[in-house]
Design a protein around this motif. Structure first.
Motif, PDB file in Angstrom:
ATOM      1  N   SER A 280       0.998  -1.665  -0.683  1.00  0.00           N
ATOM      2  CA  SER A 280      -0.044  -0.143  -0.131  1.00  0.00           C
ATOM      3  C   SER A 280       0.683   1.276  -0.229  1.00  0.00           C
ATOM      4  N   GLN A 281       2.053   1.060   0.409  1.00  0.00           N
ATOM      5  CA  GLN A 281       3.002   2.303   0.294  1.00  0.00           C
ATOM      6  C   GLN A 281       3.575   2.213  -0.854  1.00  0.00           C
ATOM      7  N   TRP A 282       3.554   1.264  -1.362  1.00  0.00           N
ATOM      8  CA  TRP A 282       5.274   1.282  -3.041  1.00  0.00           C
ATOM      9  C   TRP A 282       5.018   2.356  -3.064  1.00  0.00           C
ATOM     10  N   THR A 283       3.457   3.115  -4.466  1.00  0.00           N
ATOM     11  CA  THR A 283       3.443   4.012  -5.110  1.00  0.00           C
ATOM     12  C   THR A 283       3.430   4.970  -4.123  1.00  0.00           C
ATOM     13  N   GLU A 284       3.491   5.396  -3.657  1.00  0.00           N
ATOM     14  CA  GLU A 284       4.393   6.454  -2.646  1.00  0.00           C
ATOM     15  C   GLU A 284       5.661   7.122  -2.542  1.00  0.00           C
ATOM     16  N   ALA A 285       6.383   5.109  -2.298  1.00  0.00           N
ATOM     17  CA  ALA A 285       8.093   4.878  -2.026  1.00  0.00           C
ATOM     18  C   ALA A 285       8.202   5.481  -3.385  1.00  0.00           C
ATOM     19  N   ALA A 286       8.244   4.660  -4.603  1.00  0.00           N
ATOM     20  CA  ALA A 286       8.676   4.491  -6.114  1.00  0.00           C
ATOM     21  C   ALA A 286       8.513   5.517  -6.217  1.00  0.00           C
ATOM     22  N   ALA A 287       7.044   6.680  -5.911  1.00  0.00           N
ATOM     23  CA  ALA A 287       7.374   8.206  -7.321  1.00  0.00           C
ATOM     24  C   ALA A 287       8.470   8.862  -6.021  1.00  0.00           C
ATOM     25  N   LEU A 288       8.494   9.085  -4.861  1.00  0.00           N
ATOM     26  CA  LEU A 288      10.006   9.399  -4.232  1.00  0.00           C
ATOM     27  C   LEU A 288      11.197   9.387  -4.946  1.00  0.00           C
ATOM     28  N   ALA A 289      11.472   7.939  -5.358  1.00  0.00           N
ATOM     29  CA  ALA A 289      12.537   7.091  -5.373  1.00  0.00           C
ATOM     30  C   ALA A 289      12.560   8.140  -6.990  1.00  0.00           C
ATOM     31  N   GLY A 290      11.932   7.940  -7.775  1.00  0.00           N
ATOM     32  CA  GLY A 290      11.441   8.628  -9.117  1.00  0.00           C
ATOM     33  C   GLY A 290      12.349  10.274  -8.734  1.00  0.00           C
ATOM     34  N   ARG A 291      11.739  10.961  -7.851  1.00  0.00           N
ATOM     35  CA  ARG A 291      11.803  12.291  -8.340  1.00  0.00           C
ATOM     36  C   ARG A 291      13.139  12.529  -7.674  1.00  0.00           C
ATOM     37  N   VAL A 292      13.303  11.428  -7.109  1.00  0.00           N
ATOM     38  CA  VAL A 292      15.498  11.071  -6.645  1.00  0.00           C
ATOM     39  C   VAL A 292      16.466  11.226  -8.584  1.00  0.00           C
ATOM     40  N   ALA A 293      15.693  10.288  -8.948  1.00  0.00           N
ATOM     41  CA  ALA A 293      16.022   9.498  -9.907  1.00  0.00           C
ATOM     42  C   ALA A 293      15.965  10.752 -11.204  1.00  0.00           C
ATOM     43  N   GLU A 294      15.464  11.979 -11.150  1.00  0.00           N
ATOM     44  CA  GLU A 294      15.009  12.734 -12.078  1.00  0.00           C
ATOM     45  C   GLU A 294      16.082  14.304 -11.427  1.00  0.00           C
ATOM     46  N   ARG A 295      15.842  14.069 -10.653  1.00  0.00           N
ATOM     47  CA  ARG A 295      16.233  15.497 -10.069  1.00  0.00           C
ATOM     48  C   ARG A 295      17.728  15.229 -10.240  1.00  0.00           C
ATOM     49  N   LEU A 296      18.731  14.094 -10.319  1.00  0.00           N
ATOM     50  CA  LEU A 296      19.765  13.552 -11.057  1.00  0.00           C
ATOM     51  C   LEU A 296      20.671  13.825 -11.402  1.00  0.00           C
ATOM     52  N   ASP A 297      19.497  13.451 -12.297  1.00  0.00           N
ATOM     53  CA  ASP A 297      19.493  13.428 -13.951  1.00  0.00           C
ATOM     54  C   ASP A 297      20.457  12.181 -13.929  1.00  0.00           C
ATOM     55  N   TYR A 298      19.551  10.428 -13.157  1.00  0.00           N
ATOM     56  CA  TYR A 298      20.804   9.849 -12.555  1.00  0.00           C
ATOM     57  C   TYR A 298      20.398   8.698 -13.702  1.00  0.00           C
ATOM     58  N   ILE A 299      21.918   8.244 -13.895  1.00  0.00           N
ATOM     59  CA  ILE A 299      22.089   7.020 -14.890  1.00  0.00           C
ATOM     60  C   ILE A 299      22.482   5.682 -14.782  1.00  0.00           C
ATOM     61  N   GLY A 300      21.261   4.815 -14.777  1.00  0.00           N
ATOM     62  CA  GLY A 300      21.889   3.098 -13.492  1.00  0.00           C
ATOM     63  C   GLY A 300      20.957   2.928 -12.853  1.00  0.00           C
ATOM     64  N   VAL A 301      21.099   2.010 -12.185  1.00  0.00           N
ATOM     65  CA  VAL A 301      20.823   1.672 -11.038  1.00  0.00           C
ATOM     66  C   VAL A 301      20.451   2.054  -9.509  1.00  0.00           C
ATOM     67  N   LEU A 302      19.524   2.854  -8.617  1.00  0.00           N
ATOM     68  CA  LEU A 302      19.156   3.671  -7.564  1.00  0.00           C
ATOM     69  C   LEU A 302      18.462   2.617  -6.166  1.00  0.00           C
ATOM     70  N   THR A 303      18.541   2.905  -5.204  1.00  0.00           N
ATOM     71  CA  THR A 303      17.642   1.797  -4.676  1.00  0.00           C
ATOM     72  C   THR A 303      18.171   2.961  -3.202  1.00  0.00           C
ATOM     73  N   LEU A 304      16.376   2.616  -2.906  1.00  0.00           N
ATOM     74  CA  LEU A 304      16.111   3.851  -1.711  1.00  0.00           C
ATOM     75  C   LEU A 304      15.456   2.773  -0.363  1.00  0.00           C
ATOM     76  N   GLU A 305      15.802   2.733   0.797  1.00  0.00           N
ATOM     77  CA  GLU A 305      15.281   2.677   1.580  1.00  0.00           C
ATOM     78  C   GLU A 305      14.167   2.628   2.319  1.00  0.00           C
ATOM     79  N   PHE A 306      13.515   2.932   3.415  1.00  0.00           N
ATOM     80  CA  PHE A 306      12.527   3.281   3.617  1.00  0.00           C
ATOM     81  C   PHE A 306      11.981   1.804   5.173  1.00  0.00           C
ATOM     82  N   PHE A 307      11.010   2.475   6.163  1.00  0.00           N
ATOM     83  CA  PHE A 307      10.110   1.666   7.340  1.00  0.00           C
ATOM     84  C   PHE A 307       8.766   1.722   6.611  1.00  0.00           C
ATOM     85  N   ALA A 308       8.139   1.071   6.407  1.00  0.00           N
ATOM     86  CA  ALA A 308       6.702   0.885   6.643  1.00  0.00           C
ATOM     87  C   ALA A 308       6.168   1.175   7.772  1.00  0.00           C
ATOM     88  N   THR A 309       5.489   2.495   7.887  1.00  0.00           N
ATOM     89  CA  THR A 309       4.992   2.966   8.972  1.00  0.00           C
ATOM     90  C   THR A 309       3.099   2.738   8.768  1.00  0.00           C
TER      91      THR A 309
END
Length: 358
Positions: free
Chosen positions: A232-261
């Motif tokens: 249920s929290q996947w979409t929100e967390a993935a959207a943040l990860a996507g924003r991080v990748a976009e802001r950094l103009d990232y190329i490659g694999v990126l990982t963000l770790e989260f706590f589900a609360t």
């Protein structure tokens, strides 16, 4: 017709670091017809599968310059390397992910601020630059809490827990009185990670989130599918990860770790690289994180990231757990990966096993 900037098979991928992540990137690269050239101060697991090796310090400017001339693209398998020497070679050869991503991810203070600026929510934290500063941080956040060095910490290293303010002296000494942050504890039900690949064309492919279990600060296992709370929290967390990748103009694999609360996903930390919690993708996803990393940095189309099985579980083999390999390799549902390390020290990742349930 080829994509602009595409590196054809036969090109050489330069990998900074000789550990198991470099090894698994190298295996994926070879399968796609690429060569790898490793730069590291000493030989490691990646050397078993590389085409060439430069033995040099990560901040040796002459060695890095020669390395850059010998390869077609540069990537790195861990973030605890000096950014300025890597930035110096970016004028000679593409460095993917970018040095900007490296600078953000290797400093906890910069990382927290960066993610919060993009709308992410982190655990309560304060910057600590002195023993008196630690007292001020404790007063603001309270205990229990965890003190983490801002740089060079991983797998539980560079960290100390404070159960009460009386632990402050011991914690400050344990991290070597280094610049740090103090993080308040978060009540969470699960730990999970978002692993995504972003291509040179800006396309993003995300993997389903594994639930992660840690022991002594080291990842012990990752399993899918995730329980309902994480899903249920996947979409929100993935959207943040996507924003991080976009802001950094990232190329490659990126990982963000989260706590589900109970109040949604709380960001923990990011890694600008392939990640231990994505090892399950070798057998459990249509395209592994390692292959998609190679595809991204070589400007190839990204591969699909869906599950290949009903359930997947990856377990790390840490220290002398590797001695279980004869039993594991005899099990029909177990896919064994050994990293070729010669000494099984406590806390050292020696391999992993992935179990597939179809």
């Amino acid at each position: 017709m080829t994509t602009p900037g595409l590196l054809p098979p036969g090109s050489t991928i330069g990998i900074i670091g000789a550990g198991q992540l470099g090894r698994m990137i190298g295996v994926a690269a070879v399968q796609l017809g690429y060569r790898t050239h490793i730069l590291a101060p000493e030989s490691g697991p990646a050397n078993d599968v590389c085409f060439a090796f430069t033995r040099a310090a990560y901040d040796d400017p002459d060695a890095l310059a020669a390395f850059a001339e010998a390869v077609d693209v540069v990537t790195y398998e861990f973030e605890n390397i000096a950014a300025d020497p890597i930035a110096a070679i970016a004028a000679t050869v593409p460095v993917r992910p970018s040095v900007a991503a490296l600078r953000v991810a290797q400093d906890r203070t910069a990382e927290k601020r960066f993610v919060e600026d993009l709308g992410g929510r982190a655990a309560p934290w304060r910057e600590v630059d002195s023993r008196a500063g630690l007292d001020a941080a404790i007063a603001a956040i309270g205990c229990p809490a965890i003190l983490k060095t801002t740089r060079f910490g991983y797998d539980g290293k560079g960290q100390a827990r404070l159960h009460t303010p009386a632990d402050a002296d011991a914690a400050w000494a344990a991290i070597g009185a280094a610049p740090a942050i103090l993080e308040g504890f978060v009540r969470f039900a699960h730990e999970f990670s978002i692993v995504l690949a972003r291509g040179a064309d800006g396309a993003i492919m995300g993997y389903p989130p594994p639930v992660n279990v840690h022991a002594d600060g080291i990842l012990a296992s990752s399993a899918l599918p995730a329980p309902a709370m994480v899903a249920s929290q996947w979409t929100e967390a993935a959207a943040l990860a996507g924003r991080v990748a976009e802001r950094l103009d990232y190329i490659g694999v990126l990982t963000l770790e989260f706590f589900a609360t109970d109040t949604g996903p709380v960001f923990n930390e990011m890694a600008p690289r392939v990640h231990n919690s994505g090892h399950w993708t070798i057998e459990g996803a249509q395209t592994s994180q390692f292959e998609n990393h190679v595809r991204a940095i070589c400007s190839l189309p990204l591969g699909p990231t869906g599950l290949t099985a009903r359930a997947v579980r990856m377990e790390n083999l840490i220290g002398d757990q590797v001695t279980r390999w004869p039993d594991l390799i005899a099990q029909d549902d177990a896919h064994l990966h050994l990293y070729g390390k010669h000494e099984a020290r406590p806390g050292r990742k020696m391999g992993h096993v992935t179990r597939i349930e179809r």
